[in-house]
Design a protein around this motif. Sequence first.
Motif, PDB file in Angstrom:
ATOM      1  N   LYS A  11     -16.078  53.378  15.509  1.00 24.15           N
ATOM      2  CA  LYS A  11     -15.980  53.052  13.960  1.00 24.15           C
ATOM      3  C   LYS A  11     -14.708  52.753  13.745  1.00 24.15           C
ATOM      4  O   LYS A  11     -14.306  52.057  12.956  1.00 24.15           O
ATOM      5  CB  LYS A  11     -16.817  54.075  13.065  1.00 24.15           C
ATOM      6  CG  LYS A  11     -18.361  54.107  13.265  1.00 24.15           C
ATOM      7  CD  LYS A  11     -18.818  55.281  12.331  1.00 24.15           C
ATOM      8  CE  LYS A  11     -20.303  55.232  12.566  1.00 24.15           C
ATOM      9  NZ  LYS A  11     -20.989  56.321  11.536  1.00 24.15           N
ATOM     10  N   ILE A  12     -13.894  53.650  14.051  1.00 23.15           N
ATOM     11  CA  ILE A  12     -12.379  53.415  13.838  1.00 23.15           C
ATOM     12  C   ILE A  12     -11.799  52.288  14.316  1.00 23.15           C
ATOM     13  O   ILE A  12     -11.111  51.439  13.564  1.00 23.15           O
ATOM     14  CB  ILE A  12     -11.501  54.686  14.451  1.00 23.15           C
ATOM     15  CG1 ILE A  12     -12.044  55.981  13.762  1.00 23.15           C
ATOM     16  CG2 ILE A  12     -10.210  54.405  14.242  1.00 23.15           C
ATOM     17  CD1 ILE A  12     -11.500  57.130  14.582  1.00 23.15           C
ATOM     18  N   ILE A  13     -12.171  51.802  15.399  1.00 23.65           N
ATOM     19  CA  ILE A  13     -11.412  50.492  15.918  1.00 23.65           C
ATOM     20  C   ILE A  13     -12.267  49.521  15.250  1.00 23.65           C
ATOM     21  O   ILE A  13     -11.588  48.396  15.153  1.00 23.65           O
ATOM     22  CB  ILE A  13     -11.903  50.607  17.728  1.00 23.65           C
ATOM     23  CG1 ILE A  13     -11.109  51.829  18.389  1.00 23.65           C
ATOM     24  CG2 ILE A  13     -11.450  49.177  18.166  1.00 23.65           C
ATOM     25  CD1 ILE A  13     -11.371  52.009  19.811  1.00 23.65           C
ATOM     26  N   SER A  14     -13.582  49.612  15.060  1.00 24.94           N
ATOM     27  CA  SER A  14     -14.438  48.344  14.490  1.00 24.94           C
ATOM     28  C   SER A  14     -13.597  48.212  13.231  1.00 24.94           C
ATOM     29  O   SER A  14     -13.634  46.865  12.783  1.00 24.94           O
ATOM     30  CB  SER A  14     -15.588  48.669  14.375  1.00 24.94           C
ATOM     31  OG  SER A  14     -16.388  49.051  15.531  1.00 24.94           O
ATOM     32  N   LYS A  15     -13.223  48.990  12.523  1.00 21.33           N
ATOM     33  CA  LYS A  15     -12.767  49.115  11.003  1.00 21.33           C
ATOM     34  C   LYS A  15     -11.515  48.033  10.955  1.00 21.33           C
ATOM     35  O   LYS A  15     -11.480  47.181   9.980  1.00 21.33           O
ATOM     36  CB  LYS A  15     -12.537  50.433  10.591  1.00 21.33           C
ATOM     37  CG  LYS A  15     -12.232  50.393   8.916  1.00 21.33           C
ATOM     38  CD  LYS A  15     -11.925  51.699   8.500  1.00 21.33           C
ATOM     39  CE  LYS A  15     -12.929  52.920   9.081  1.00 21.33           C
ATOM     40  NZ  LYS A  15     -12.745  54.144   8.599  1.00 21.33           N
ATOM     41  N   ILE A  16     -10.552  48.162  11.936  1.00 18.54           N
ATOM     42  CA  ILE A  16      -9.445  47.240  11.885  1.00 18.54           C
ATOM     43  C   ILE A  16      -9.381  46.148  13.017  1.00 18.54           C
ATOM     44  O   ILE A  16      -8.461  45.511  13.277  1.00 18.54           O
ATOM     45  CB  ILE A  16      -8.244  48.218  12.213  1.00 18.54           C
ATOM     46  CG1 ILE A  16      -8.315  48.962  13.674  1.00 18.54           C
ATOM     47  CG2 ILE A  16      -8.079  49.091  10.966  1.00 18.54           C
ATOM     48  CD1 ILE A  16      -7.338  49.690  14.079  1.00 18.54           C
ATOM     49  N   SER A  17     -10.569  45.832  13.476  1.00 18.90           N
ATOM     50  CA  SER A  17     -10.760  44.647  14.571  1.00 18.90           C
ATOM     51  C   SER A  17      -9.846  44.504  15.610  1.00 18.90           C
ATOM     52  O   SER A  17      -9.366  43.437  15.778  1.00 18.90           O
ATOM     53  CB  SER A  17     -10.874  43.521  13.754  1.00 18.90           C
ATOM     54  OG  SER A  17     -11.839  43.571  12.527  1.00 18.90           O
ATOM     55  N   LEU A  18      -9.594  45.785  16.221  1.00 15.41           N
ATOM     56  CA  LEU A  18      -8.486  45.746  17.422  1.00 15.41           C
ATOM     57  C   LEU A  18      -8.955  45.138  18.552  1.00 15.41           C
ATOM     58  O   LEU A  18      -8.695  44.422  19.316  1.00 15.41           O
ATOM     59  CB  LEU A  18      -8.000  47.234  17.660  1.00 15.41           C
ATOM     60  CG  LEU A  18      -6.781  47.364  17.102  1.00 15.41           C
ATOM     61  CD1 LEU A  18      -6.257  49.066  17.477  1.00 15.41           C
ATOM     62  CD2 LEU A  18      -5.808  46.663  17.332  1.00 15.41           C
ATOM     63  N   ILE A  19     -10.205  45.167  18.658  1.00 13.28           N
ATOM     64  CA  ILE A  19     -11.250  44.646  20.106  1.00 13.28           C
ATOM     65  C   ILE A  19     -12.300  43.936  19.556  1.00 13.28           C
ATOM     66  O   ILE A  19     -12.932  44.208  18.476  1.00 13.28           O
ATOM     67  CB  ILE A  19     -11.570  46.052  20.905  1.00 13.28           C
ATOM     68  CG1 ILE A  19     -10.337  46.731  21.282  1.00 13.28           C
ATOM     69  CG2 ILE A  19     -12.207  45.453  22.027  1.00 13.28           C
ATOM     70  CD1 ILE A  19     -10.751  47.999  21.995  1.00 13.28           C
ATOM     71  N   LYS A  49      -4.154  50.161  24.111  1.00  7.92           N
ATOM     72  CA  LYS A  49      -2.791  50.845  24.377  1.00  7.92           C
ATOM     73  C   LYS A  49      -3.024  52.359  24.040  1.00  7.92           C
ATOM     74  O   LYS A  49      -3.498  52.778  22.902  1.00  7.92           O
ATOM     75  CB  LYS A  49      -1.332  50.442  23.958  1.00  7.92           C
ATOM     76  CG  LYS A  49      -1.296  48.928  24.494  1.00  7.92           C
ATOM     77  CD  LYS A  49       0.166  48.594  23.955  1.00  7.92           C
ATOM     78  CE  LYS A  49       0.499  47.017  24.804  1.00  7.92           C
ATOM     79  NZ  LYS A  49       1.896  46.653  24.039  1.00  7.92           N
ATOM     80  N   SER A  50      -2.544  53.140  24.893  1.00  5.22           N
ATOM     81  CA  SER A  50      -2.839  54.416  24.495  1.00  5.22           C
ATOM     82  C   SER A  50      -2.237  55.025  23.175  1.00  5.22           C
ATOM     83  O   SER A  50      -2.913  55.960  22.462  1.00  5.22           O
ATOM     84  CB  SER A  50      -2.072  55.438  25.801  1.00  5.22           C
ATOM     85  OG  SER A  50      -2.464  56.904  25.603  1.00  5.22           O
ATOM     86  N   ASP A  51      -1.020  54.609  22.977  1.00  8.61           N
ATOM     87  CA  ASP A  51      -0.273  55.138  21.626  1.00  8.61           C
ATOM     88  C   ASP A  51      -1.020  54.504  20.514  1.00  8.61           C
ATOM     89  O   ASP A  51      -1.058  55.097  19.337  1.00  8.61           O
ATOM     90  CB  ASP A  51       1.058  54.431  21.674  1.00  8.61           C
ATOM     91  CG  ASP A  51       1.271  53.235  21.712  1.00  8.61           C
ATOM     92  OD1 ASP A  51       0.510  52.429  22.391  1.00  8.61           O
ATOM     93  OD2 ASP A  51       2.378  52.558  21.379  1.00  8.61           O
ATOM     94  N   GLU A  52      -1.601  53.286  20.565  1.00 11.37           N
ATOM     95  CA  GLU A  52      -2.350  52.783  19.336  1.00 11.37           C
ATOM     96  C   GLU A  52      -3.734  53.648  19.181  1.00 11.37           C
ATOM     97  O   GLU A  52      -3.998  53.917  18.268  1.00 11.37           O
ATOM     98  CB  GLU A  52      -2.894  51.288  19.807  1.00 11.37           C
ATOM     99  CG  GLU A  52      -2.003  50.284  19.924  1.00 11.37           C
ATOM    100  CD  GLU A  52      -2.352  48.919  20.422  1.00 11.37           C
ATOM    101  OE1 GLU A  52      -1.377  47.955  20.112  1.00 11.37           O
ATOM    102  OE2 GLU A  52      -3.313  48.975  20.760  1.00 11.37           O
ATOM    103  N   ILE A  53      -4.539  53.954  20.214  1.00 12.31           N
ATOM    104  CA  ILE A  53      -5.763  54.732  19.997  1.00 12.31           C
ATOM    105  C   ILE A  53      -5.572  56.188  19.782  1.00 12.31           C
ATOM    106  O   ILE A  53      -5.907  56.619  18.939  1.00 12.31           O
ATOM    107  CB  ILE A  53      -6.782  54.681  21.224  1.00 12.31           C
ATOM    108  CG1 ILE A  53      -8.079  55.218  20.818  1.00 12.31           C
ATOM    109  CG2 ILE A  53      -6.047  55.303  22.511  1.00 12.31           C
ATOM    110  CD1 ILE A  53      -8.889  54.708  19.877  1.00 12.31           C
ATOM    111  N   GLY A  54      -4.291  56.567  20.175  1.00 14.07           N
ATOM    112  CA  GLY A  54      -3.867  58.002  19.960  1.00 14.07           C
ATOM    113  C   GLY A  54      -3.408  58.176  18.656  1.00 14.07           C
ATOM    114  O   GLY A  54      -3.890  59.046  17.628  1.00 14.07           O
TER     115      GLY A  54
END
Length: 561
Positions: A11-19, A49-54
């Motif tokens: 949900k976190i990633i979907s919200k900002i359309s990173l992927i 990237k690790s820093d992005e998801i972190g």
Amino acid sequence: MSIISDEKIYKIISKISLIEPSVLDTALQTAKEKNEDFVDFLIKQELIKSDEIGQLIANDLHLKYVDLSKEKIDLTTLNTIPEIVARRQKLIVFKRDEEGVKVAMANPYDYGMIKMIEKKVGDRVFPYFSTEYDINNAFSFYRKSIQQEYAVNIQKHAIKAQGTNVESVPVVKLVDDVFSYAYTNHASDIHIEPEDKEIKIRFRIDGLLYDVLSLNKAILELIVARIKILAKLRTDESRSAQDGKIITRVEGEKVDIRVSIVPVTHGEKIVMRLLSSKGRQFSLEDLGMNERDLKIVKKASSRPYGMILSTGPTGSGKTTTLYALIKLLNNRNINICTIEDPVEYDLEGVNQIQVNTATNLTFAQGLRSLLRQDPDIIMVGEIRDEETAGIAVNSAMTGHLVLSTLHTNDAATSLPRLLDMKIEPFLVASTVNVIIAQRLLRKICMKCIVSYTLTDRELEDLKTEVEISQFLDVNKISDIRFYKGKGCKSCNNSGYSGRVGIFEVLEVSDDIKELILARANNEQIKKKAMASGMTSMFEDGFEKAVSGKTTLEEIFRVTKQ
């Protein structure tokens, strides 16, 4: 175990359309099927990237975040917590200042562990969130450069010449640390090379050799003896070549080490290949094939008979591709047998035979024996001669699926090569299903990747190297962004980390069969295959360069276009 659910991360990633949503859906499903941590899977597939998801997870949980790859960690501070405890608890002590001790944790909510660290250090602890991926990479900080460590050690023992007291050198620890250092740096091979006055130790990392350590020549015999003992080789034989195998554990991982020792001018040279069980985890998708090629290879592997050939020079990943195919096909309902030289990995449920010329167990002889073992699928490590080629082709004709390798430069050349081995054209046409040609390219380090556009000079140089119009609209190429690595601590300033395959997959269609029967040359076969949609290795590499996986320089280095 993640402190946040996969669904929440989704949900976190979907919200900002990173992927892309479809890609994210597939990634979540695949991670669950493989029973892998979702965050680790996304990072390893280079979807984020690790820093992005972190940072995203830390923000959502209202935690402080630290990117360990950007921290300069003092060894004294790091060793506040022993490595064995840090690994078990998934944490790294990365800074100590007037405020207190700062600790990166996969689970900053582990208050019991925080209190334990406070009691140990007698200071306040500030927990930070970091991904398990980053923490696992940071464990390498515990490994001081063995170059420094053993330079000090050699100086300490003052070994200057043969006959000095070399017995005091801790050779067991030295050899173990070389294995460990090679493994943590993702080396595929270790070279121990005697010279006139010193020993050079070099690692092959991502296909290239790097100097790692220089030792005094006086301890060569100790190192050679230690490795011979581990590999169960004769310690009293130094005038002939010997091959052996070491099975050890490095950082909890089982590692098979193939050992080759040969006499050279200044002593005995040792080359060791590291084969980790992690290498067995590759699937066809992981290797870097595009969707079209994957579909063709999977279709050919589903047939009950015929041949699938993998071609390329030594070290191009041919055997890894065959192992990935076997992994795809392996189940309890079929009998898979292999004849290899050497057996690189032990595959569960697969009957593997090691070539042994001393007992006349050659590829051809082993293949004959395998045919009496009621096999469904046969893997022949390499087709080297006419006899092996003839038996392999006849096996494919009589209801077996045969997997093997050939040493040819591209896919199309393999077909005339079989004809040169006295295989009749109608047999080649009716047995070979697919030919996979491949090379390995170094991947750009994701921690220091930068993009750029080609200058006019670079564009002109590119046009002189290859007919670029067959891949892209020449008028638009100046707008395309390419990528490279600047060089950082994580990649030893090389700009590269890891490798990816480039492929051309030739499906033997009816049109190709007609050319084989007419004894067409490789250029005619390749032209017809390209007209039918085959992607050349250079084109596949070019697509990977545009997508940020590798560089143009790397494509030219490997394909030599």
